[in-house]
Each structure stands twice: as C-alpha cells, then as structure tokens.
Design a protein around this motif. Structure first.
Motif, short mmCIF file in Angstrom:
data_model
loop_
_atom_site.label_atom_id
_atom_site.label_comp_id
_atom_site.label_asym_id
_atom_site.label_seq_id
_atom_site.Cartn_x
_atom_site.Cartn_y
_atom_site.Cartn_z
N VAL A 55 56.68 45.97 11.33
CA VAL A 55 57.84 45.04 11.02
C VAL A 55 58.22 44.04 11.94
N ARG A 56 58.21 42.77 11.56
CA ARG A 56 58.79 42.13 12.26
C ARG A 56 60.33 41.50 12.58
N GLY A 57 60.76 42.25 13.49
CA GLY A 57 62.13 42.40 13.62
C GLY A 57 62.87 43.72 13.71
N ALA A 65 50.71 51.44 24.36
CA ALA A 65 50.14 49.99 25.25
C ALA A 65 51.15 49.19 25.15
N PHE A 66 51.47 48.38 26.04
CA PHE A 66 52.40 47.12 26.15
C PHE A 66 51.38 45.97 26.27
N GLY A 67 51.62 45.01 25.07
CA GLY A 67 50.63 43.89 25.17
C GLY A 67 49.31 44.23 25.15
N VAL A 83 52.04 52.99 17.11
CA VAL A 83 52.98 53.71 16.41
C VAL A 83 53.80 53.00 15.70
N ARG A 84 53.99 51.41 15.93
CA ARG A 84 54.83 50.92 15.33
C ARG A 84 54.20 50.60 13.96
N ASN A 85 52.75 51.00 13.65
CA ASN A 85 52.29 50.62 12.43
C ASN A 85 52.11 51.85 11.41
N PHE A 161 55.85 52.10 27.36
CA PHE A 161 56.90 52.24 26.24
C PHE A 161 57.76 51.12 26.31
N LEU A 162 58.26 50.62 25.19
CA LEU A 162 59.36 49.76 25.05
C LEU A 162 60.16 49.76 23.84
N TYR A 163 61.21 49.57 23.70
CA TYR A 163 62.03 49.39 22.48
C TYR A 163 61.91 47.66 22.35
N THR A 165 63.42 45.03 20.68
CA THR A 165 64.40 44.82 19.99
C THR A 165 64.58 43.59 19.73
N TYR A 166 64.81 43.15 18.47
CA TYR A 166 65.25 41.49 17.90
C TYR A 166 66.54 41.52 17.76
N PHE A 167 67.27 40.80 18.76
CA PHE A 167 69.03 40.83 18.38
C PHE A 167 69.16 39.50 17.66
N ASP A 187 57.06 35.98 35.06
CA ASP A 187 56.96 34.85 33.82
C ASP A 187 55.55 35.00 33.07
N ARG A 188 55.51 35.72 32.02
CA ARG A 188 54.34 35.96 31.29
C ARG A 188 53.53 34.80 30.76
N LEU A 189 54.33 33.58 30.75
CA LEU A 189 53.71 32.41 30.14
C LEU A 189 52.94 31.81 31.43
N THR A 207 59.90 31.60 25.59
CA THR A 207 60.38 32.60 27.02
C THR A 207 59.72 33.90 26.96
N ASP A 208 58.97 34.29 27.71
CA ASP A 208 58.34 35.70 27.79
C ASP A 208 58.24 36.17 29.11
N LYS A 209 59.60 36.65 29.56
CA LYS A 209 59.63 37.29 31.06
C LYS A 209 59.74 38.72 31.09
N LEU A 240 62.63 45.21 31.67
CA LEU A 240 63.36 44.56 30.46
C LEU A 240 62.41 43.28 30.22
N VAL A 241 62.29 43.24 28.89
CA VAL A 241 61.51 41.89 28.39
C VAL A 241 62.39 40.89 27.87
N VAL A 242 62.40 39.81 27.96
CA VAL A 242 63.08 38.85 27.58
C VAL A 242 62.02 37.88 26.58
N TRP A 243 62.26 37.89 25.28
CA TRP A 243 61.13 37.04 24.44
C TRP A 243 61.54 36.26 23.44
N ASN A 244 61.22 35.10 23.33
CA ASN A 244 61.42 34.07 22.17
C ASN A 244 60.36 33.20 21.81
N VAL A 268 65.36 41.28 23.52
CA VAL A 268 65.78 41.88 24.72
C VAL A 268 65.36 43.15 24.48
N GLU A 269 64.29 43.75 25.58
CA GLU A 269 63.63 44.97 25.27
C GLU A 269 63.72 45.91 26.78
N PHE A 270 64.26 46.80 26.38
CA PHE A 270 64.08 47.90 27.53
C PHE A 270 62.93 48.82 27.45
#
Ligand code: BG6
Length: 293
Positions: A55-57, A65-67, A83-85, A161-163, A165-167, A187-189, A207-209, A240-244, A268-270
C-alpha cells in the motif's frame, strides 16, 4: 463505537476517532479524529489483499529488512522486506471501556510460498518459524500500535523494523518537525552524516534522512497548521526516518497519485535499523503512538 469488516478492510471507531486497517500488510490506511484525516494515502494505492504491490500510504510495516539492507543476514531480502506485501489474518476487534482494540497476525505459514521469505530463510539454512502480531488501540485522540515478534526456531534471528508512516499535511513546506535537536543523522541521499542543531526541521526538497534518536528525542511533533500530531515510541525504537520523494521522484512512482501530492505528505517513521536480534523462543515487542495535539 463500532467495528465493521468490509472484505479486506477492518474499520473501527471509538467516539469521534475512526481507523481502518487493510489486511494487506496490516497497513493502517486511515486515522480520522473529529472528521480530519491524519494519514496520507495515494489515490492509486491498491488496498486489496491480492494486490502485487504494498500500500502506498498509511502505515505499512517494514520488516525484516530496511531499504536494501547492509546486514549480511538480510542482503538477499528485497527493499523494505516482505510483510507489507502479505495478507495478514484479522483476529478480532472489540470495543472496550477506554478504547477499541483490533488484532492482526502473520506467521511463517502464510509466507511459505513467498520468494522473499525463502531468501531470508536461506541465510539460516532452515525455514524460519515466526509470528508477528499487531494490536491497534484506538482512543478518542490517539492510536497506539503494539507489535510483537516471536522467534520459534532460530538461535538468533536478526531483523530491522520500521513503521513506514505517511502523514497527511496541508502543505509540506509549511510543516515543522520538532524534537530532533541534537540527533545525529545520515543523509541517505548524499551519504553524509550530520547533527541536527535546529529545534525545528523543515522539509523543502527531496529528503531521506535517518536519525539516531537520543534521550532528548523521544517526543517528535509534526506541526502543520491545524494538523498537529505527537509521535512517541518504546525506547527500543531508536531510529527515525524522515522521507519525502519530492517532485521528481514522486513522478517516477507508478502508485503515487496525484503526482503533486508529495506536497501534502511526509513520512516520519519510528523504527530500529541497526539490526536487532531475538533469540529462539523469545518475544520482541515495541510500541508506537500517534496523538493529536
Ligand atoms: C523510506 C526510505 O523509508 O521509504 C526511502 O528511507 C524509500 O529510501 C522510501 O525510498 C520509499 O520506499 P518504498 O519501497 O515504499 O517505495
């Protein structure tokens, strides 16, 4: 106060708070308080359990795994895990005195045919037996999600592990994130490390921090006009990830619609990215709360 099951969606409420969870990925796809929606959901998001894409959102779950993980045990698992799938089991939802509770479960039994699960098992040379549980508790002004992971048979099971979350925000340029002062980030970029010195983070470009949270960063607020939320989590979620994606990358994502809606969201993802382990027979758990302020 109600609970409704509509095919692949479980809708529940408590007073003026309403939530909806898709069995697909056990994704919280809606969190409404007093008529206002606090989660972003792409118009092209597919909520069917049979959909081939996550789901996108909303709040998909990133596990194991993360990334594209740098950890040896997770190198063969696809971006953000599988597991999101998966189509999770809905167990039960109940209206209690103080909140409405909805429970979901996923075990290795549902994943046996999933190639990414098989890839994960290869590292351990045996089928991993695990159970994940998600329990949502909906209160009048907040939602708490409790996640449990039981490792049934691997001497030491490693995961990230990460939630995710798209706010939903009225305008990302007018949004501030507070609570990150003094936190180190990657800064992952630009593959560059830094230290957040500012009491308020603004997101004004792609942003991908990835932040490493310290003791003073346990309460993160997203302030955006009338949409203000406070995020808290159990102490074992230290990242915590901040992504846009911003304009260019939103345009490349098929399921991101409308393309201009990068202006109305921020992830904003814990989570815990460093590699956490749970030993055989043990249960790992964590908690995350979104409160309207
Ligand atoms: C974020 C990552 O959590 O998710 C980004 O930090 C990634 O690097 C983003 O691009 C979206 O990932 P996906 O797989 O859901 O498109």
């Amino acid at each position: 106060m109600s609970v409704e099951v509509e095919n692949d969606l479980i809708k529940f409420s408590y007073g003026e708070a309403h939530a909806c969870v898709a069995k697909k990925g056990c994704t919280l796809v809606s969190f409404v308080v007093d008529g206002d929606e606090y989660l972003y959901l792409s118009e092209a998001a597919n909520l069917s359990s049979k959909s081939p894409t996550p789901v996108r959102g909303g709040m998909p779950l990133i596990f194991p795994a993360f990334g594209n993980s740098y950890l040896e045990s997770l190198k063969t698992v696809q971006q953000h895990g599988f597991v999101r799938n998966m189509a999770w089991d809905f167990v039960i939802a109940e209206v209690l005195t103080e909140c409405t509770v909805a429970r979901f479960r996923l075990s290795h039994r549902q994943c046996e045919k999933e190639q990414q699960y098989k890839n994960w098992c290869e590292f351990y040379g045996q089928p991993i037996k695990f159970e994940l549980t998600m329990v949502f508790e909906l209160f009048p002004d907040c939602i708490t999600v409790n996640t449990g992971l039981v490792n049934e048979n691997v001497s030491e099971l490693e995961f990230q592990f990460l939630y995710h979350t798209y706010f939903r925000v009225p305008c990302v340029r007018d949004m501030y994130i507070t609570g990150l002062k003094g936190a180190k980030y990657l800064d992952r970029l630009q593959t560059r490390y830094g230290l957040d010195g500012s009491p308020m983070l603004k997101v004004e470009e792609q942003t991908d921090k990835l932040y490493e949270l310290g003791e003073n960063n346990r309460e993160i607020d997203i302030l955006s006009g009338n949409y203000n939320v406070r995020l808290t989590a159990s102490d074992n979620l230290k990242d915590l990830v901040v992504w846009n994606p911003w304009e260019e990358n939103a345009a490349k994502m098929k399921d991101f619609e409308p393309k201009s809606s990068y202006r109305n969201m921020c992830c904003v993802e814990f989570g815990t990215i460093g590699g956490t382990t749970v030993t055989q027979g043990q249960r790992w758990q964590c908690q995350h709360t979104i409160t309207i302020i």
